[in-house]
Scaffold this motif. Structure first.
Motif, PDB file in Angstrom:
ATOM      1  N   TYR A  64      -7.751-117.298  36.716  1.00  0.00           N
ATOM      2  CA  TYR A  64      -7.226-117.818  35.454  1.00  0.00           C
ATOM      3  C   TYR A  64      -5.871-118.465  35.704  1.00  0.00           C
ATOM      4  O   TYR A  64      -5.172-118.137  36.681  1.00  0.00           O
ATOM      5  CB  TYR A  64      -7.075-116.690  34.433  1.00  0.00           C
ATOM      6  CG  TYR A  64      -8.358-116.316  33.744  1.00  0.00           C
ATOM      7  CD1 TYR A  64      -8.757-116.963  32.585  1.00  0.00           C
ATOM      8  CD2 TYR A  64      -9.179-115.301  34.247  1.00  0.00           C
ATOM      9  CE1 TYR A  64      -9.934-116.627  31.940  1.00  0.00           C
ATOM     10  CE2 TYR A  64     -10.354-114.948  33.611  1.00  0.00           C
ATOM     11  CZ  TYR A  64     -10.731-115.617  32.452  1.00  0.00           C
ATOM     12  OH  TYR A  64     -11.890-115.281  31.824  1.00  0.00           O
ATOM     13  N   SER A  65      -5.498-119.386  34.818  1.00  0.00           N
ATOM     14  CA  SER A  65      -4.167-119.994  34.921  1.00  0.00           C
ATOM     15  C   SER A  65      -3.624-120.251  33.520  1.00  0.00           C
ATOM     16  O   SER A  65      -4.397-120.429  32.571  1.00  0.00           O
ATOM     17  CB  SER A  65      -4.240-121.311  35.709  1.00  0.00           C
ATOM     18  OG  SER A  65      -5.036-122.251  35.022  1.00  0.00           O
ATOM     19  N   GLU A  66      -2.331-120.219  33.391  1.00  0.00           N
ATOM     20  CA  GLU A  66      -1.650-120.590  32.149  1.00  0.00           C
ATOM     21  C   GLU A  66      -0.206-120.906  32.511  1.00  0.00           C
ATOM     22  O   GLU A  66       0.525-120.047  32.993  1.00  0.00           O
ATOM     23  CB  GLU A  66      -1.701-119.460  31.111  1.00  0.00           C
ATOM     24  CG  GLU A  66      -1.009-119.839  29.791  1.00  0.00           C
ATOM     25  CD  GLU A  66      -1.126-118.754  28.737  1.00  0.00           C
ATOM     26  OE1 GLU A  66      -2.229-118.586  28.193  1.00  0.00           O
ATOM     27  OE2 GLU A  66      -0.109-118.071  28.492  1.00  0.00           O
ATOM     28  N   THR A  67       0.165-122.135  32.290  1.00  0.00           N
ATOM     29  CA  THR A  67       1.535-122.570  32.576  1.00  0.00           C
ATOM     30  C   THR A  67       2.425-122.266  31.373  1.00  0.00           C
ATOM     31  O   THR A  67       2.062-122.554  30.235  1.00  0.00           O
ATOM     32  CB  THR A  67       1.559-124.083  32.892  1.00  0.00           C
ATOM     33  OG1 THR A  67       0.672-124.334  33.980  1.00  0.00           O
ATOM     34  CG2 THR A  67       2.954-124.548  33.233  1.00  0.00           C
ATOM     35  N   ASP A 123      -2.063-113.047  29.822  1.00  0.00           N
ATOM     36  CA  ASP A 123      -0.792-113.781  29.802  1.00  0.00           C
ATOM     37  C   ASP A 123       0.363-112.826  29.539  1.00  0.00           C
ATOM     38  O   ASP A 123       0.163-111.621  29.393  1.00  0.00           O
ATOM     39  CB  ASP A 123      -0.839-114.955  28.814  1.00  0.00           C
ATOM     40  CG  ASP A 123      -0.918-114.547  27.358  1.00  0.00           C
ATOM     41  OD1 ASP A 123      -0.676-113.359  27.042  1.00  0.00           O
ATOM     42  OD2 ASP A 123      -1.224-115.413  26.518  1.00  0.00           O
ATOM     43  N   ASN A 124       1.563-113.355  29.487  1.00  0.00           N
ATOM     44  CA  ASN A 124       2.772-112.531  29.391  1.00  0.00           C
ATOM     45  C   ASN A 124       2.959-111.840  28.048  1.00  0.00           C
ATOM     46  O   ASN A 124       3.834-110.975  27.919  1.00  0.00           O
ATOM     47  CB  ASN A 124       4.008-113.361  29.736  1.00  0.00           C
ATOM     48  CG  ASN A 124       4.080-113.626  31.229  1.00  0.00           C
ATOM     49  OD1 ASN A 124       3.977-112.714  32.033  1.00  0.00           O
ATOM     50  ND2 ASN A 124       4.232-114.887  31.600  1.00  0.00           N
ATOM     51  N   VAL A 125       2.183-112.197  27.024  1.00  0.00           N
ATOM     52  CA  VAL A 125       2.278-111.483  25.744  1.00  0.00           C
ATOM     53  C   VAL A 125       1.057-110.607  25.504  1.00  0.00           C
ATOM     54  O   VAL A 125       0.875-110.053  24.429  1.00  0.00           O
ATOM     55  CB  VAL A 125       2.485-112.452  24.549  1.00  0.00           C
ATOM     56  CG1 VAL A 125       3.835-113.149  24.668  1.00  0.00           C
ATOM     57  CG2 VAL A 125       1.348-113.441  24.425  1.00  0.00           C
ATOM     58  N   GLY A 126       0.178-110.466  26.500  1.00  0.00           N
ATOM     59  CA  GLY A 126      -0.955-109.539  26.398  1.00  0.00           C
ATOM     60  C   GLY A 126      -2.267-110.143  25.963  1.00  0.00           C
ATOM     61  O   GLY A 126      -3.262-109.421  25.815  1.00  0.00           O
ATOM     62  N   ALA A 149       0.360-113.729  33.335  1.00  0.00           N
ATOM     63  CA  ALA A 149       0.928-112.515  33.927  1.00  0.00           C
ATOM     64  C   ALA A 149       0.073-112.050  35.098  1.00  0.00           C
ATOM     65  O   ALA A 149       0.606-111.625  36.130  1.00  0.00           O
ATOM     66  CB  ALA A 149       1.030-111.418  32.884  1.00  0.00           C
ATOM     67  N   SER A 150      -1.243-112.120  34.931  1.00  0.00           N
ATOM     68  CA  SER A 150      -2.116-111.654  36.016  1.00  0.00           C
ATOM     69  C   SER A 150      -3.519-112.245  35.880  1.00  0.00           C
ATOM     70  O   SER A 150      -3.958-112.615  34.791  1.00  0.00           O
ATOM     71  CB  SER A 150      -2.216-110.124  36.012  1.00  0.00           C
ATOM     72  OG  SER A 150      -2.862-109.676  34.827  1.00  0.00           O
TER      73      SER A 150
END
Length: 187
Positions: A3-6, A62-65, A15-16
């Protein structure tokens, strides 16, 4: 593919991206209860064993879950099915089957046909999905999926049948005989 998310003005960034594998027993084409997941890191080669199912799950967070997952099941069957254990013969034209055994008798000097049906093959992992019927050597013989025809000139011959399992593997062959009988009974 991971997975990816900029990270930008509307996305918190990845995040992971985690890949896990779980194992279960394969029987009759179905998976049993999967065990606890194990995380796969890097790109190691995986060892698999025949008779098992493997559930691979890739989860991106992502960084917010926020999270998303994709899963796939791999069924491993590297063993071939057993040979057929019995035959029956039907749709008999100028042919006779005594009801047991692996010989069908043909009236010599005439044309006719019969349908061979194999059974009894087994495959513990993915089951038997079908049977393949060979040709019979000699002039005048024809076969379409076990429906055999012969001419007045066809000789005695033998055919073979193999079972195919759910993984597409063929097993050992079992043979039957198509025996020409041209002699009238004695009195």
């Amino acid at each position: 593919t991971d997975y990816s998310e900029t990270q930008d003005s509307t996305h918190s960034g990845l995040a992971s991206s985690t890949l896990t594998i779980r194992t279960a027993t394969l029987g009759a084409g179905s998976c049993g209860t999967f065990g606890a997941p194990t995380t796969i890191t890097g790109t190691p080669s995986q060892t698999v064993a025949s008779g098992n199912c493997y559930l691979l799950t890739l989860t991106g967070t992502d960084n917010v879950g926020n999270a998303d997952s994709v899963s796939t099941v791999v069924k491993v069957d590297t063993t071939a099915p057993s040979a057929p254990s019995s035959f029956s013969f039907g749709s008999l034209t100028n042919a006779y089957f005594p009801g047991s055994g692996s010989t069908v008798y043909l009236k010599g000097g005439t044309a006719g046909g019969f349908t061979a049906t194999a059974s009894g093959a087994t495959d513990a992992d993915t089951g038997v999905t079908g049977y393949a019927y060979s040709a019979i050597a000699g002039s005048g013989w024809n076969n379409t999926a076990g429906a055999y025809t012969f001419t007045a000139a066809s000789p005695t011959g033998s055919g073979s049948v193999t079972a195919t399992n759910g993984a597409g593997q063929n097993g050992s062959a079992a043979s039957f005989t198509a025996q020409v009988d041209s002699s009238a009974p004695t009195g």
